[in-house]
Scaffold this motif. Structure first.
Motif, PDB file in Angstrom:
ATOM      1  N   SER A   2       0.847  -1.185   0.000  1.00  0.00           N
ATOM      2  CA  SER A   2       0.000   0.000   0.000  1.00  0.00           C
ATOM      3  C   SER A   2       0.881   1.233   0.000  1.00  0.00           C
ATOM      4  O   SER A   2       2.008   1.217   0.474  1.00  0.00           O
ATOM      5  N   THR A  13      -6.011   0.819   3.190  1.00  0.00           N
ATOM      6  CA  THR A  13      -6.694   0.332   4.388  1.00  0.00           C
ATOM      7  C   THR A  13      -5.861   0.637   5.620  1.00  0.00           C
ATOM      8  O   THR A  13      -4.651   0.436   5.622  1.00  0.00           O
ATOM      9  N   SER A  15      -4.341   0.084   9.317  1.00  0.00           N
ATOM     10  CA  SER A  15      -3.986  -1.063  10.161  1.00  0.00           C
ATOM     11  C   SER A  15      -4.685  -0.874  11.499  1.00  0.00           C
ATOM     12  O   SER A  15      -4.076  -0.483  12.496  1.00  0.00           O
ATOM     13  N   PHE A  20     -10.367  -4.354  10.440  1.00  0.00           N
ATOM     14  CA  PHE A  20     -10.190  -5.757  10.070  1.00  0.00           C
ATOM     15  C   PHE A  20     -11.333  -6.620  10.609  1.00  0.00           C
ATOM     16  O   PHE A  20     -11.796  -7.540   9.933  1.00  0.00           O
ATOM     17  N   ILE A  54      -1.031 -10.832  11.810  1.00  0.00           N
ATOM     18  CA  ILE A  54      -0.887  -9.974  10.636  1.00  0.00           C
ATOM     19  C   ILE A  54       0.176  -8.939  10.979  1.00  0.00           C
ATOM     20  O   ILE A  54       0.024  -8.174  11.932  1.00  0.00           O
ATOM     21  N   LEU A  56       2.435  -5.713   9.829  1.00  0.00           N
ATOM     22  CA  LEU A  56       2.549  -4.574   8.916  1.00  0.00           C
ATOM     23  C   LEU A  56       3.931  -3.961   9.069  1.00  0.00           C
ATOM     24  O   LEU A  56       4.397  -3.723  10.181  1.00  0.00           O
ATOM     25  N   ALA A  89      -3.965  -5.722   2.461  1.00  0.00           N
ATOM     26  CA  ALA A  89      -4.642  -5.990   3.729  1.00  0.00           C
ATOM     27  C   ALA A  89      -5.637  -7.129   3.584  1.00  0.00           C
ATOM     28  O   ALA A  89      -5.633  -8.096   4.360  1.00  0.00           O
ATOM     29  N   THR A  90      -6.497  -7.044   2.564  1.00  0.00           N
ATOM     30  CA  THR A  90      -7.481  -8.108   2.343  1.00  0.00           C
ATOM     31  C   THR A  90      -6.817  -9.385   1.871  1.00  0.00           C
ATOM     32  O   THR A  90      -7.235 -10.485   2.247  1.00  0.00           O
ATOM     33  N   HIS A 138     -13.651  -4.481   1.057  1.00  0.00           N
ATOM     34  CA  HIS A 138     -12.347  -3.899   1.401  1.00  0.00           C
ATOM     35  C   HIS A 138     -12.439  -2.375   1.473  1.00  0.00           C
ATOM     36  O   HIS A 138     -11.896  -1.746   2.391  1.00  0.00           O
ATOM     37  N   PHE A 164       1.314  -5.711   4.326  1.00  0.00           N
ATOM     38  CA  PHE A 164       0.800  -6.672   5.298  1.00  0.00           C
ATOM     39  C   PHE A 164       1.201  -8.097   4.897  1.00  0.00           C
ATOM     40  O   PHE A 164       1.031  -8.480   3.733  1.00  0.00           O
TER      41      PHE A 164
END
Length: 320
Positions: A2, A13, A15, A20, A54, A56, A89-90, A138, A164
């Motif tokens: 991203s 998106t 974090s 989420f 997850i 980042l 992210a997705t 998303h 991510f």
């Protein structure tokens, strides 16, 4: 990854655990996501059972080979490449929940995952990011920018890109799923008594250790079981047994969880709101009352001070 402009329709998106968790809810998955501020075993114990981490981090160009572990080209589970910007992210969520056995999920998601069975990672990534309903889920909490400065000839500054990835257990080993890598990365088997979280903790700590001391270029989230049903059952059992002391303790935890959900719902409602009308009304009111010019001067002064402070620290900041 991203942080870059992209015409695919996938938007940036945050974090944020509320974002989420809302995405998982939309997908029909009964799990939640929480921020983790420590990798201490005692701290992580309060979040068990954890299905996946997850992670980042600020993306930098790196060799194609994994930093640790080894590629598993014969990985039999679910793995999708990231083929468009801003979808990481997705894609991270999909790479996680696609490898949790027996996980309940919504019909659309079930059909989508079933349709991608047997596909190679790149084709699977293309199918996922081509699903309009998944892109809409998303984007639901990252609305388009209401104001565009494109075409004004303003100087642009390259923004940091963030990415991510996922760490989770699969068939007795800890795996890393990075949609920008060719294959999943296998980090080896974990001790059944200690559990996969202990091994993953060491892997993540080693990765964080590659950053300069005090760096804040990363964030860690946990995909875990929703604690509300468990806490509600515990409370009912304790109250039935007349154990008021333990019941009061569980009630505190239940109250904290409910308060967190209320905060998430409020923050998500703010993310969905379009503030362009409010901004227009404020500017119009300032103009009508003769205070717009003074506000512009004050804003320009504040921006100049902000630029000066960043230059003192050796940081670059174009005036925009």
């Amino acid at each position: 990854m991203s942080g870059e402009d992209d015409s695919s329709g996938w938007q940036l998106t945050e974090s944020d655990p509320g974002v989420f968790t809302e995405l998982l809810k939309t997908l029909g998955v009964p799990l939640v996501v929480d921020d983790l501020y420590s990798l201490d075993s005692a701290f992580l114990a309060d979040f068990q059972p954890i299905h996946a981490f997850i992670f980042l981090f600020k993306w930098v160009s790196s060799p194609p080979e994994p930093m640790a572990g080894s590629f598993d080209p014969d990985f039999p589970g679910f793995f999708a490449h990231q083929v468009v910007n801003n979808a990481c992210a997705t894609l991270a969520v999909m790479n996680a929940i696609g490898n949790i056995p027996g996980l309940p999920m919504g019909q659309q998601l079930t059909e989508l995952l079933s349709f991608t069975t047997g596909m190679d990672p790149n084709t699977r990534g293309m199918v996922l990011t081509s699903a309009d309903w998944l892109r809409e889920a998303h984007n639901a909490l990252s609305p388009p920018q209401a104001i565009s400065l494109d075409g004004l000839g303003l100087p642009k500054q390259a923004e940091d890109a963030y990415h991510f990835i996922v760490y989770m257990p699969y068939m007795g080993s800890v795996y890393e799923f990075d949609g920008l890598k060719s294959f999943p990365v296998r980090h080896g088997a974990y001790d059944e008594k200690q559990g996969w979280v202990e091994k993953a903790r060491g892997i993540i700590e080693d990765r964080i250790g590659t950053y300069p001391p005090g760096a804040l270029d990363f964030n860690l989230l946990a995909i875990r079981e929703d604690p509300l049903p468990r806490l509600q059952n515990q409370l009912a059992e304790l109250q039935t047994a007349g154990n008021e002391s333990e019941a009061a303790h569980v009630m505190v935890k239940l109250s904290e969880e409910n308060a967190k959900r209320e905060r998430w719902a409020f923050e998500n409602s703010l993310r969905r709101h379009n503030y362009l009308g409010l901004i227009h009304s404020l500017l119009l009111t300032l103009a009508k009352t003769g205070r717009l010019d003074a506000a512009k001067v004050g804003a320009k002064k504040a921006l100049d001070e902000r630029i000066a402070k960043r230059k003192e620290k050796g940081e670059s900041m174009d005036e925009d």
